[in-house]
Design an enzyme around this catalytic site. Structure first.
Site, PDB file in Angstrom:
ATOM      1  N   ILE A 119       0.829  -1.382  -0.131  1.00 29.64           N
ATOM      2  CA  ILE A 119      -0.035  -0.186  -0.076  1.00 29.64           C
ATOM      3  C   ILE A 119       0.932   1.359   0.166  1.00 29.64           C
ATOM      4  O   ILE A 119       1.563   1.339   0.985  1.00 29.64           O
ATOM      5  CB  ILE A 119      -0.988   0.115   1.219  1.00 29.64           C
ATOM      6  N   GLU A 120       0.769   2.051  -1.044  1.00 28.64           N
ATOM      7  CA  GLU A 120       1.553   3.201  -1.158  1.00 28.64           C
ATOM      8  C   GLU A 120       0.284   4.761  -0.947  1.00 28.64           C
ATOM      9  O   GLU A 120      -0.570   4.525  -1.305  1.00 28.64           O
ATOM     10  CB  GLU A 120       1.967   3.382  -2.593  1.00 28.64           C
ATOM     11  N   ILE A 121       0.896   5.303   0.143  1.00 25.38           N
ATOM     12  CA  ILE A 121       0.105   6.482   0.549  1.00 25.38           C
ATOM     13  C   ILE A 121       0.700   7.787   0.002  1.00 25.38           C
ATOM     14  O   ILE A 121       1.965   7.769   0.522  1.00 25.38           O
ATOM     15  CB  ILE A 121      -0.144   6.454   1.941  1.00 25.38           C
TER      16      ILE A 121
END
Length: 125
Positions: A119-121
């Site tokens: 998960i890239e935020i």
């Protein structure tokens, strides 16, 4: 021909842990639809949840937990995201680092959900 992404389907081996992550850690809204199906809503999109071995038809050819690599744009500053993740005791795998988003440069942190999806935020610079 294509305008936008409406929803995607995530396959999980632990729906309770996945629900906790997407609602408490990422702040998405839990939605129930159909015959008790679960989704995580954010903005105008949602993530539908399938439980491994109990997927709804039709489904992906090989629906497996941990195969996704997703990038979300935060609605707050990345520093606030990092502080929130620290309060939730959720480890950051990498970052902050600069990357390229769909419409320009972004700054990102990477975490993993309970099924080890990446998960890239991010925030746009």
């Amino acid at each position: 021909m294509i305008n936008r992404l409406d929803h995607l389907v995530l396959t999980s081996s632990d729906p309770d842990a996945t629900t906790h992550f997407y609602t408490r850690v990422l702040g998405m809204r839990l939605e129930t639809f159909g015959n008790g199906r679960i989704a995580f809503r954010f903005g105008n999109q949602k993530i539908n949840l399938h439980v491994r071995g109990h997927e709804f038809e039709p489904k992906a050819h090989l629906p497996v937990p941990g195969a996704l690599d997703l990038c979300f744009i935060a609605e707050m500053k990345l520093a606030e995201v990092i502080a929130h993740l620290q309060r939730q005791n959720w480890p950051i795998v990498e970052g902050p680092v600069q990357r390229t988003g769909a419409t320009g440069p972004i700054r990102s942190v990477y975490i993993r959900d309970p099924d080890f999806n990446l998960i890239e935020i991010s925030e746009y610079l």
